[in-house]
Enzyme design. Sequence first.
Site, PDB file in Angstrom:
ATOM      1  N   ASP A  94       0.804  -1.228   0.000  1.00  0.00           N
ATOM      2  CA  ASP A  94       0.000   0.000   0.000  1.00  0.00           C
ATOM      3  C   ASP A  94       0.830   1.268   0.000  1.00  0.00           C
ATOM      4  O   ASP A  94       0.431   2.284  -0.562  1.00  0.00           O
ATOM      5  CB  ASP A  94      -0.948   0.019   1.203  1.00  0.00           C
ATOM      6  CG  ASP A  94      -0.193   0.187   2.516  1.00  0.00           C
ATOM      7  OD1 ASP A  94       0.628  -0.698   2.844  1.00  0.00           O
ATOM      8  OD2 ASP A  94      -0.411   1.195   3.204  1.00  0.00           O
ATOM      9  N   ASP A  97       5.839   0.259   3.208  1.00  0.00           N
ATOM     10  CA  ASP A  97       6.195  -0.962   3.935  1.00  0.00           C
ATOM     11  C   ASP A  97       5.909  -2.184   3.064  1.00  0.00           C
ATOM     12  O   ASP A  97       5.658  -2.050   1.872  1.00  0.00           O
ATOM     13  CB  ASP A  97       5.439  -1.029   5.271  1.00  0.00           C
ATOM     14  CG  ASP A  97       3.925  -0.920   5.075  1.00  0.00           C
ATOM     15  OD1 ASP A  97       3.450  -1.189   3.959  1.00  0.00           O
ATOM     16  OD2 ASP A  97       3.222  -0.564   6.042  1.00  0.00           O
ATOM     17  N   TYR A 245      -5.113   0.760   9.332  1.00  0.00           N
ATOM     18  CA  TYR A 245      -6.284   1.046   8.490  1.00  0.00           C
ATOM     19  C   TYR A 245      -7.576   0.716   9.236  1.00  0.00           C
ATOM     20  O   TYR A 245      -8.409  -0.026   8.772  1.00  0.00           O
ATOM     21  CB  TYR A 245      -6.176   0.299   7.153  1.00  0.00           C
ATOM     22  CG  TYR A 245      -5.071   0.863   6.296  1.00  0.00           C
ATOM     23  CD1 TYR A 245      -5.224   2.086   5.646  1.00  0.00           C
ATOM     24  CD2 TYR A 245      -3.855   0.207   6.186  1.00  0.00           C
ATOM     25  CE1 TYR A 245      -4.196   2.627   4.893  1.00  0.00           C
ATOM     26  CE2 TYR A 245      -2.814   0.749   5.426  1.00  0.00           C
ATOM     27  CZ  TYR A 245      -3.000   1.959   4.786  1.00  0.00           C
ATOM     28  OH  TYR A 245      -1.980   2.498   4.045  1.00  0.00           O
ATOM     29  N   GLU A 485       5.741   9.736   3.160  1.00  0.00           N
ATOM     30  CA  GLU A 485       5.403   8.403   2.657  1.00  0.00           C
ATOM     31  C   GLU A 485       4.425   8.499   1.492  1.00  0.00           C
ATOM     32  O   GLU A 485       3.394   9.154   1.592  1.00  0.00           O
ATOM     33  CB  GLU A 485       4.789   7.541   3.767  1.00  0.00           C
ATOM     34  CG  GLU A 485       4.606   6.088   3.357  1.00  0.00           C
ATOM     35  CD  GLU A 485       4.265   5.177   4.530  1.00  0.00           C
ATOM     36  OE1 GLU A 485       4.435   3.948   4.385  1.00  0.00           O
ATOM     37  OE2 GLU A 485       3.834   5.683   5.584  1.00  0.00           O
TER      38      GLU A 485
END
Length: 508
Positions: A94, A97, A245, A485
């Site tokens: 996603d 990571d 999430y 990120e």
Amino acid sequence: MASCSSSTAAMAITIFLFLLSFVTPVFLAKPTHHAHHPRFASHNYRDALAKSILYFEGQRSGKLPSSQRITWRKDSGLSDGKAMGVDLVGGYYDAGDNVKFGFPMAFTTTMLSWSVIEFGGLMKGELLNAKQAIGWATEYLLKATAHPDTIYVQVGDAGSDHSCWERPEDMDTPRSVYKIDKNTPGTEVAAETAAALAAASLVFRKCNPSYSKILIKRAIRVFAFADKYRGSYSNGLRKVVCPYYCSVSGYEDELLWGAAWLHRATKNPTYLNYIQRNGQTLGAAETDNTFGWDNKHVGARILLSKSFLVQKLQTLHDYKSHADNYICSLIPGTPASQAQYTPGGLLFKMDDSNMQYVTSTSFLLVTYAKYLTSARMVVKCGGVVITPKRLRNVAKKQVDYLLGDNPLKMSFMVGYGARYPQRIHHRGSSLPSVANHPAKIQCRDGFSVMNSQSPNPNVLVGAVVGGPDEHDRFPDERSDYEQSEPATYINAPLVGTLTYLAHSFGQL
């Protein structure tokens, strides 16, 4: 993998045109703009579009194809799901990571598909790349939903993954598999997965009808499961999915969104009836005006407004009002305006990955402008009239800020423009590639790189980072995941907006 390849004839034409591009006699010279296009664009939206799609290749998990263009990435996660006796190889990481989170991956797929559905006809040479990006996700989502009343929603233990800084090619943290089922429901992720499959079925309908039918059939089954076994996946899988999430908005928005996509993909009156019967209880009129991987209310309103504006479906006329209320909350200078903007003009929703709201909002603006134009209608905010042109201008200003028209004179898309983030929070980009450093980099050994000030050795072209803070500041530090990120759900809606802008300035 499912995609829509060009025919041999089309390929021959492409090669001929490519060769022709090296020939530049006067009579072949094309005008730099057309009369109906604006004369000047401060950005190369076509270049940004190509890069925004290319980025997804850097996020791929699984066995990479020979056509892979981001070549510093190699195969990874080739045994995902094996411990549970299922094949969960593939899909996308996603963000920075090495976990595969099903909820944001499904939303990313829906938004990539919506981008192609609305603007794919303008994409020219990038259309095939966009479809391949969608196909990479749908192949995985089909695997994750292969068993009835079960969806595999995550691969990888986020806690142990985040305690390492290692390349996906070197992963040695547990590839734990987590699922939702009748006993542990997860309506949000199930309904979003149904939306993704339904939206993607529209993308492949003409070029690969058999694959499209597989997708819509699965979407119907998955939505029925989502609706029948209701419950938040943040409850049953709290230790696994939170705080990464967690669903804060509940699952009602996903049910409305999923039904809206199934209505659009199937034209089956069952879904229209479902929306009419449940719309209010599922939050159609909510004023939670944030659109992203967690909350889909606004997206559902805009999507359903098309049925009224374009298809003249009178029973959905309320969704035009609901969509208008969102627009009025967003546009500066209207009586209901609530949106916050930075001094430099960027829409600002929250500190963590704010750019995802910029890209998703910009997409909704150009898409709603398209619907309004088709119906020859406007938005009325009290005594203020908001035209489709105004919506497009607001979206353009946000995208231009993202691409470099900001106080820092910096692009927030990696690889675009003269100045862009050098130290993004992304393991594969920050560590030396397998080609340059074949030996394994152990779990904690990468932190010396993560904490250093050295630029990332591998350029993750097209990645859009979380972006500046409310004062337009951006430190460009790898450790600052909130701002540095990138994530798939930041890029996905941007694909559609960039396509529209590139076309409107005669670049496509």
